[in-house]
Scaffold this motif. Sequence first.
Motif, PDB file in Angstrom:
ATOM      1  N   CYS A  17       3.472  -3.301 -10.709  1.00 27.28           N
ATOM      2  CA  CYS A  17       4.233  -2.168 -11.210  1.00 27.28           C
ATOM      3  C   CYS A  17       5.218  -2.686 -12.246  1.00 27.28           C
ATOM      4  O   CYS A  17       5.351  -3.891 -12.438  1.00 27.28           O
ATOM      5  N   GLN A  18       5.874  -1.763 -12.916  1.00 34.25           N
ATOM      6  CA  GLN A  18       6.866  -2.153 -13.917  1.00 34.25           C
ATOM      7  C   GLN A  18       8.089  -1.259 -13.816  1.00 34.25           C
ATOM      8  O   GLN A  18       8.012  -0.144 -13.324  1.00 34.25           O
ATOM      9  N   PHE A  19       9.210  -1.783 -14.288  1.00 31.14           N
ATOM     10  CA  PHE A  19      10.485  -1.081 -14.258  1.00 31.14           C
ATOM     11  C   PHE A  19      10.818  -0.624 -15.668  1.00 31.14           C
ATOM     12  O   PHE A  19      10.609  -1.365 -16.631  1.00 31.14           O
ATOM     13  N   ARG A  25       0.833  -1.207   0.000  1.00 29.37           N
ATOM     14  CA  ARG A  25       0.000   0.000   0.000  1.00 29.37           C
ATOM     15  C   ARG A  25       0.867   1.255   0.000  1.00 29.37           C
ATOM     16  O   ARG A  25       0.595   2.204  -0.738  1.00 29.37           O
ATOM     17  N   HIS A  26       1.916   1.280   0.806  1.00 28.25           N
ATOM     18  CA  HIS A  26       2.807   2.446   0.850  1.00 28.25           C
ATOM     19  C   HIS A  26       3.357   2.754  -0.543  1.00 28.25           C
ATOM     20  O   HIS A  26       3.301   3.895  -1.003  1.00 28.25           O
ATOM     21  N   ILE A  27       3.881   1.751  -1.203  1.00 35.52           N
ATOM     22  CA  ILE A  27       4.510   1.966  -2.508  1.00 35.52           C
ATOM     23  C   ILE A  27       3.474   2.299  -3.573  1.00 35.52           C
ATOM     24  O   ILE A  27       3.635   3.263  -4.331  1.00 35.52           O
ATOM     25  N   LEU A  28       2.389   1.525  -3.653  1.00 36.65           N
ATOM     26  CA  LEU A  28       1.378   1.778  -4.671  1.00 36.65           C
ATOM     27  C   LEU A  28       0.658   3.101  -4.447  1.00 36.65           C
ATOM     28  O   LEU A  28       0.316   3.799  -5.397  1.00 36.65           O
ATOM     29  N   LEU A  85      -3.160  -0.505  -9.975  1.00 33.65           N
ATOM     30  CA  LEU A  85      -4.168   0.467  -9.550  1.00 33.65           C
ATOM     31  C   LEU A  85      -5.382  -0.238  -8.943  1.00 33.65           C
ATOM     32  O   LEU A  85      -5.918   0.188  -7.923  1.00 33.65           O
ATOM     33  N   ALA A  86      -5.809  -1.330  -9.563  1.00 32.84           N
ATOM     34  CA  ALA A  86      -6.945  -2.092  -9.033  1.00 32.84           C
ATOM     35  C   ALA A  86      -6.606  -2.679  -7.668  1.00 32.84           C
ATOM     36  O   ALA A  86      -7.423  -2.629  -6.731  1.00 32.84           O
ATOM     37  N   TYR A  87      -5.404  -3.235  -7.530  1.00 27.26           N
ATOM     38  CA  TYR A  87      -4.968  -3.788  -6.247  1.00 27.26           C
ATOM     39  C   TYR A  87      -4.876  -2.691  -5.197  1.00 27.26           C
ATOM     40  O   TYR A  87      -5.292  -2.871  -4.046  1.00 27.26           O
ATOM     41  N   TYR A  88      -4.374  -1.525  -5.561  1.00 29.97           N
ATOM     42  CA  TYR A  88      -4.274  -0.395  -4.637  1.00 29.97           C
ATOM     43  C   TYR A  88      -5.659  -0.023  -4.104  1.00 29.97           C
ATOM     44  O   TYR A  88      -5.835   0.209  -2.913  1.00 29.97           O
ATOM     45  N   ARG A  89      -6.656  -0.001  -4.979  1.00 28.61           N
ATOM     46  CA  ARG A  89      -8.021   0.322  -4.553  1.00 28.61           C
ATOM     47  C   ARG A  89      -8.554  -0.714  -3.568  1.00 28.61           C
ATOM     48  O   ARG A  89      -9.303  -0.381  -2.658  1.00 28.61           O
ATOM     49  N   GLU A  90      -8.155  -1.981  -3.747  1.00 28.51           N
ATOM     50  CA  GLU A  90      -8.545  -3.034  -2.799  1.00 28.51           C
ATOM     51  C   GLU A  90      -7.906  -2.800  -1.433  1.00 28.51           C
ATOM     52  O   GLU A  90      -8.506  -3.114  -0.400  1.00 28.51           O
ATOM     53  N   LEU A  91      -6.677  -2.304  -1.434  1.00 26.49           N
ATOM     54  CA  LEU A  91      -5.934  -2.095  -0.188  1.00 26.49           C
ATOM     55  C   LEU A  91      -6.425  -0.888   0.608  1.00 26.49           C
ATOM     56  O   LEU A  91      -6.218  -0.825   1.814  1.00 26.49           O
ATOM     57  N   MET A  92      -7.044   0.050  -0.068  1.00 28.64           N
ATOM     58  CA  MET A  92      -7.479   1.278   0.598  1.00 28.64           C
ATOM     59  C   MET A  92      -8.725   1.013   1.418  1.00 28.64           C
ATOM     60  O   MET A  92      -9.642   0.337   0.974  1.00 28.64           O
TER      61      MET A  92
END
Length: 99
Positions: A62-64, A14-17, A87-94
Amino acid sequence: MSDSYPEARRFFDRHILQTMAERGGSFGHTETFFPIRTFTNEWLPKEMARGLLRDLAQRGYCQFRCGLFTEDGEVAGAGYGITNVGLAYYRELMPAPDN
């Protein structure tokens, strides 16, 4: 495995995303890339951030990219950016907002 491992992983994810999703840049969420130092702080050193970013990239969140440029056309090096899956995973984490 300890129950705390999944919780810690979600915390760091969550911190990184969140950093990528909320800083988004003028190129758009999935076209903006950040150097590792963007994610470091007093409790997340560079080596740990690098490992977490690689893990997120392996999981498709994410990608490098190398050979990045600034908006002014200056060489910016390499960095990590969020994917649509991230982005979808980030929304799940929020947490859900209280109404």
